[in-house]
Scaffold this motif. Structure first.
Motif, PDB file in Angstrom:
ATOM      1  N   MET A 270       0.835  -1.182   0.000  1.00  0.00           N
ATOM      2  CA  MET A 270       0.000   0.000   0.000  1.00  0.00           C
ATOM      3  C   MET A 270       0.881   1.247   0.000  1.00  0.00           C
ATOM      4  SD  MET A 270      -2.754   1.230   2.841  1.00  0.00           S
ATOM      5  CE  MET A 270      -4.288   0.697   2.168  1.00  0.00           C
ATOM      6  N   LYS A 271       0.612   2.175  -0.906  1.00  0.00           N
ATOM      7  CA  LYS A 271       1.389   3.401  -1.042  1.00  0.00           C
ATOM      8  C   LYS A 271       1.027   4.376   0.077  1.00  0.00           C
ATOM      9  CE  LYS A 271       1.739   7.378  -3.954  1.00  0.00           C
ATOM     10  NZ  LYS A 271       1.122   8.098  -5.023  1.00  0.00           N
ATOM     11  N   LYS A 272       2.032   4.932   0.704  1.00  0.00           N
ATOM     12  CA  LYS A 272       1.816   5.914   1.761  1.00  0.00           C
ATOM     13  C   LYS A 272       1.452   7.252   1.119  1.00  0.00           C
ATOM     14  CE  LYS A 272       4.070   8.110   5.626  1.00  0.00           C
ATOM     15  NZ  LYS A 272       3.721   7.698   6.934  1.00  0.00           N
ATOM     16  N   ASN A 273       0.385   7.884   1.630  1.00  0.00           N
ATOM     17  CA  ASN A 273      -0.050   9.181   1.115  1.00  0.00           C
ATOM     18  C   ASN A 273       0.933  10.273   1.488  1.00  0.00           C
ATOM     19  OD1 ASN A 273      -2.409   8.156   0.061  1.00  0.00           O
ATOM     20  ND2 ASN A 273      -3.679   8.817   1.743  1.00  0.00           N
ATOM     21  N   SER A 274       1.015  11.270   0.643  1.00  0.00           N
ATOM     22  CA  SER A 274       1.813  12.446   0.965  1.00  0.00           C
ATOM     23  C   SER A 274       1.086  13.222   2.064  1.00  0.00           C
ATOM     24  CB  SER A 274       1.973  13.325  -0.270  1.00  0.00           C
ATOM     25  OG  SER A 274       0.735  13.942  -0.595  1.00  0.00           O
ATOM     26  N   ALA A 275       1.788  14.120   2.707  1.00  0.00           N
ATOM     27  CA  ALA A 275       1.174  14.951   3.750  1.00  0.00           C
ATOM     28  C   ALA A 275       0.013  15.759   3.171  1.00  0.00           C
ATOM     29  CB  ALA A 275       2.218  15.869   4.368  1.00  0.00           C
ATOM     30  N   TYR A 276       0.171  16.242   1.948  1.00  0.00           N
ATOM     31  CA  TYR A 276      -0.890  17.011   1.286  1.00  0.00           C
ATOM     32  C   TYR A 276      -2.139  16.153   1.084  1.00  0.00           C
ATOM     33  CZ  TYR A 276      -3.225  19.837  -2.277  1.00  0.00           C
ATOM     34  OH  TYR A 276      -4.131  20.560  -2.981  1.00  0.00           O
ATOM     35  N   GLU A 277      -1.950  14.942   0.558  1.00  0.00           N
ATOM     36  CA  GLU A 277      -3.087  14.031   0.337  1.00  0.00           C
ATOM     37  C   GLU A 277      -3.739  13.651   1.664  1.00  0.00           C
ATOM     38  OE1 GLU A 277      -0.859  11.122  -1.786  1.00  0.00           O
ATOM     39  OE2 GLU A 277      -1.641  11.764  -3.727  1.00  0.00           O
ATOM     40  N   ASP A 278      -2.926  13.462   2.690  1.00  0.00           N
ATOM     41  CA  ASP A 278      -3.448  13.137   4.011  1.00  0.00           C
ATOM     42  C   ASP A 278      -4.303  14.278   4.545  1.00  0.00           C
ATOM     43  OD1 ASP A 278      -3.660  11.384   6.263  1.00  0.00           O
ATOM     44  OD2 ASP A 278      -2.217  12.642   7.320  1.00  0.00           O
ATOM     45  N   LEU A 279      -3.846  15.506   4.354  1.00  0.00           N
ATOM     46  CA  LEU A 279      -4.598  16.673   4.798  1.00  0.00           C
ATOM     47  C   LEU A 279      -5.915  16.806   4.035  1.00  0.00           C
ATOM     48  CD1 LEU A 279      -4.541  19.105   6.695  1.00  0.00           C
ATOM     49  CD2 LEU A 279      -3.332  20.358   4.903  1.00  0.00           C
ATOM     50  N   VAL A 280      -5.879  16.587   2.740  1.00  0.00           N
ATOM     51  CA  VAL A 280      -7.099  16.639   1.930  1.00  0.00           C
ATOM     52  C   VAL A 280      -8.093  15.584   2.418  1.00  0.00           C
ATOM     53  CG1 VAL A 280      -8.047  16.242  -0.383  1.00  0.00           C
ATOM     54  CG2 VAL A 280      -6.012  17.668  -0.097  1.00  0.00           C
ATOM     55  N   ALA A 281      -7.610  14.385   2.702  1.00  0.00           N
ATOM     56  CA  ALA A 281      -8.477  13.323   3.211  1.00  0.00           C
ATOM     57  C   ALA A 281      -9.076  13.715   4.562  1.00  0.00           C
ATOM     58  CB  ALA A 281      -7.700  12.011   3.330  1.00  0.00           C
ATOM     59  N   LEU A 282      -8.288  14.349   5.409  1.00  0.00           N
ATOM     60  CA  LEU A 282      -8.790  14.809   6.709  1.00  0.00           C
ATOM     61  C   LEU A 282      -9.901  15.827   6.525  1.00  0.00           C
ATOM     62  CD1 LEU A 282      -8.690  15.076   9.796  1.00  0.00           C
ATOM     63  CD2 LEU A 282      -6.799  16.691   9.491  1.00  0.00           C
ATOM     64  N   PHE A 283      -9.701  16.793   5.627  1.00  0.00           N
ATOM     65  CA  PHE A 283     -10.749  17.780   5.351  1.00  0.00           C
ATOM     66  C   PHE A 283     -12.010  17.105   4.805  1.00  0.00           C
ATOM     67  CE2 PHE A 283      -7.576  21.485   4.520  1.00  0.00           C
ATOM     68  CZ  PHE A 283      -7.395  21.648   5.886  1.00  0.00           C
ATOM     69  N   ALA A 284     -11.835  16.144   3.940  1.00  0.00           N
ATOM     70  CA  ALA A 284     -12.974  15.455   3.327  1.00  0.00           C
ATOM     71  C   ALA A 284     -13.796  14.681   4.358  1.00  0.00           C
ATOM     72  CB  ALA A 284     -12.498  14.520   2.226  1.00  0.00           C
ATOM     73  N   ARG A 285     -13.135  14.143   5.393  1.00  0.00           N
ATOM     74  CA  ARG A 285     -13.897  13.396   6.393  1.00  0.00           C
ATOM     75  C   ARG A 285     -14.461  14.272   7.496  1.00  0.00           C
ATOM     76  NH1 ARG A 285      -8.802  10.820   7.189  1.00  0.00           N
ATOM     77  NH2 ARG A 285      -8.338  11.615   9.237  1.00  0.00           N
ATOM     78  N   THR A 286     -14.045  15.519   7.568  1.00  0.00           N
ATOM     79  CA  THR A 286     -14.542  16.412   8.601  1.00  0.00           C
ATOM     80  C   THR A 286     -15.824  17.063   8.097  1.00  0.00           C
ATOM     81  OG1 THR A 286     -12.274  16.814   9.300  1.00  0.00           O
ATOM     82  CG2 THR A 286     -13.924  18.335  10.127  1.00  0.00           C
ATOM     83  N   THR A 287     -16.953  16.567   8.565  1.00  0.00           N
ATOM     84  CA  THR A 287     -18.244  17.043   8.060  1.00  0.00           C
ATOM     85  C   THR A 287     -18.956  17.995   9.016  1.00  0.00           C
ATOM     86  OG1 THR A 287     -19.350  15.103   8.961  1.00  0.00           O
ATOM     87  CG2 THR A 287     -18.583  14.975   6.661  1.00  0.00           C
ATOM     88  N   ASP A 288     -18.462  18.104  10.233  1.00  0.00           N
ATOM     89  CA  ASP A 288     -19.071  18.995  11.214  1.00  0.00           C
ATOM     90  C   ASP A 288     -18.427  20.381  11.105  1.00  0.00           C
ATOM     91  OD1 ASP A 288     -20.685  19.198  13.926  1.00  0.00           O
ATOM     92  OD2 ASP A 288     -18.715  20.128  14.261  1.00  0.00           O
ATOM     93  N   GLN A 289     -19.249  21.411  10.941  1.00  0.00           N
ATOM     94  CA  GLN A 289     -18.727  22.757  10.729  1.00  0.00           C
ATOM     95  C   GLN A 289     -17.905  23.247  11.925  1.00  0.00           C
ATOM     96  OE1 GLN A 289     -21.611  25.616   9.421  1.00  0.00           O
ATOM     97  NE2 GLN A 289     -20.168  27.300   9.479  1.00  0.00           N
ATOM     98  N   GLN A 290     -18.338  22.983  13.129  1.00  0.00           N
ATOM     99  CA  GLN A 290     -17.584  23.426  14.307  1.00  0.00           C
ATOM    100  C   GLN A 290     -16.225  22.722  14.396  1.00  0.00           C
ATOM    101  OE1 GLN A 290     -18.334  26.081  16.236  1.00  0.00           O
ATOM    102  NE2 GLN A 290     -19.962  26.309  14.725  1.00  0.00           N
ATOM    103  N   GLN A 291     -16.199  21.441  14.056  1.00  0.00           N
ATOM    104  CA  GLN A 291     -14.930  20.714  14.049  1.00  0.00           C
ATOM    105  C   GLN A 291     -14.008  21.253  12.964  1.00  0.00           C
ATOM    106  OE1 GLN A 291     -16.015  16.580  13.693  1.00  0.00           O
ATOM    107  NE2 GLN A 291     -16.146  16.331  15.917  1.00  0.00           N
ATOM    108  N   MET A 292     -14.578  21.599  11.812  1.00  0.00           N
ATOM    109  CA  MET A 292     -13.761  22.149  10.727  1.00  0.00           C
ATOM    110  C   MET A 292     -13.196  23.510  11.134  1.00  0.00           C
ATOM    111  SD  MET A 292     -12.472  21.589   7.714  1.00  0.00           S
ATOM    112  CE  MET A 292     -13.449  20.454   6.751  1.00  0.00           C
ATOM    113  N   LEU A 293     -13.998  24.350  11.787  1.00  0.00           N
ATOM    114  CA  LEU A 293     -13.495  25.637  12.265  1.00  0.00           C
ATOM    115  C   LEU A 293     -12.330  25.437  13.225  1.00  0.00           C
ATOM    116  CD1 LEU A 293     -16.821  27.589  12.891  1.00  0.00           C
ATOM    117  CD2 LEU A 293     -15.003  28.248  11.318  1.00  0.00           C
ATOM    118  N   LYS A 294     -12.468  24.486  14.153  1.00  0.00           N
ATOM    119  CA  LYS A 294     -11.399  24.198  15.110  1.00  0.00           C
ATOM    120  C   LYS A 294     -10.150  23.690  14.383  1.00  0.00           C
ATOM    121  CE  LYS A 294     -10.529  22.078  19.568  1.00  0.00           C
ATOM    122  NZ  LYS A 294      -9.769  23.207  20.049  1.00  0.00           N
ATOM    123  N   LEU A 295     -10.352  22.802  13.426  1.00  0.00           N
ATOM    124  CA  LEU A 295      -9.232  22.275  12.643  1.00  0.00           C
ATOM    125  C   LEU A 295      -8.495  23.406  11.925  1.00  0.00           C
ATOM    126  CD1 LEU A 295      -7.674  19.825  11.530  1.00  0.00           C
ATOM    127  CD2 LEU A 295      -9.419  19.650   9.746  1.00  0.00           C
TER     128      LEU A 295
END
Length: 97
Positions: free
Chosen positions: A1-26
Motif C-alpha cells: 500500500m502506497k503511503k499518502n503524501s502529507a498534502y493528500e493526508d490533509l485533503v483526506a482529513l478535510f474530506a472526512r470532517t463534516t461537522d462545521q464546528q470541528q472544521m473551524l477548530k481544525l
C-alpha cells in the motif's frame, strides 16, 4: 500500500470532517490567522468573479493584485472547474431572480 503524501493526508482529513464546528477548530489549529484570512480572501474574490464583478473593482475593494484575480478568473473559465460548479450551485438561482 502506497503511503499518502502529507498534502493528500490533509485533503483526506478535510474530506472526512463534516461537522462545521470541528472544521473551524481544525482550521484554527492548522492555519495561522493570516493564512485563514488569505483563504477567505481567495474565496471572496472567486465569488465576486463568478457574480460578474469587474476585476479592477475586486482589486480595489479587497486591496489585491490583478494577478491573483486573473488566476481566479482562469480557474472559473476551466470546463471542469470544481470551484465554478460549487459557485453555480450557490449563486445561479439567486442571480436569475
Amino acid at each position: 500500500m502506497k503511503k499518502n503524501s502529507a498534502y493528500e493526508d490533509l485533503v483526506a482529513l478535510f474530506a472526512r470532517t463534516t461537522d462545521q464546528q470541528q472544521m473551524l477548530k481544525l482550521f484554527e489549529e492548522i492555519f495561522t490567522p493570516a493564512e485563514r484570512k488569505d483563504l477567505a480572501l481567495r474565496w471572496n474574490l472567486m465569488q465576486e468573479l463568478y457574480k460578474g464583478t469587474a476585476q479592477r473593482t475586486i482589486a480595489k475593494e479587497f486591496h489585491i493584485s490583478l494577478c491573483k484575480i486573473t488566476r481566479g478568473s482562469k480557474i472559473l473559465k476551466e470546463k471542469d472547474s470544481f470551484c465554478r460548479k460549487v459557485l453555480a450551485e450557490r449563486f445561479d438561482d439567486d442571480l436569475h431572480l
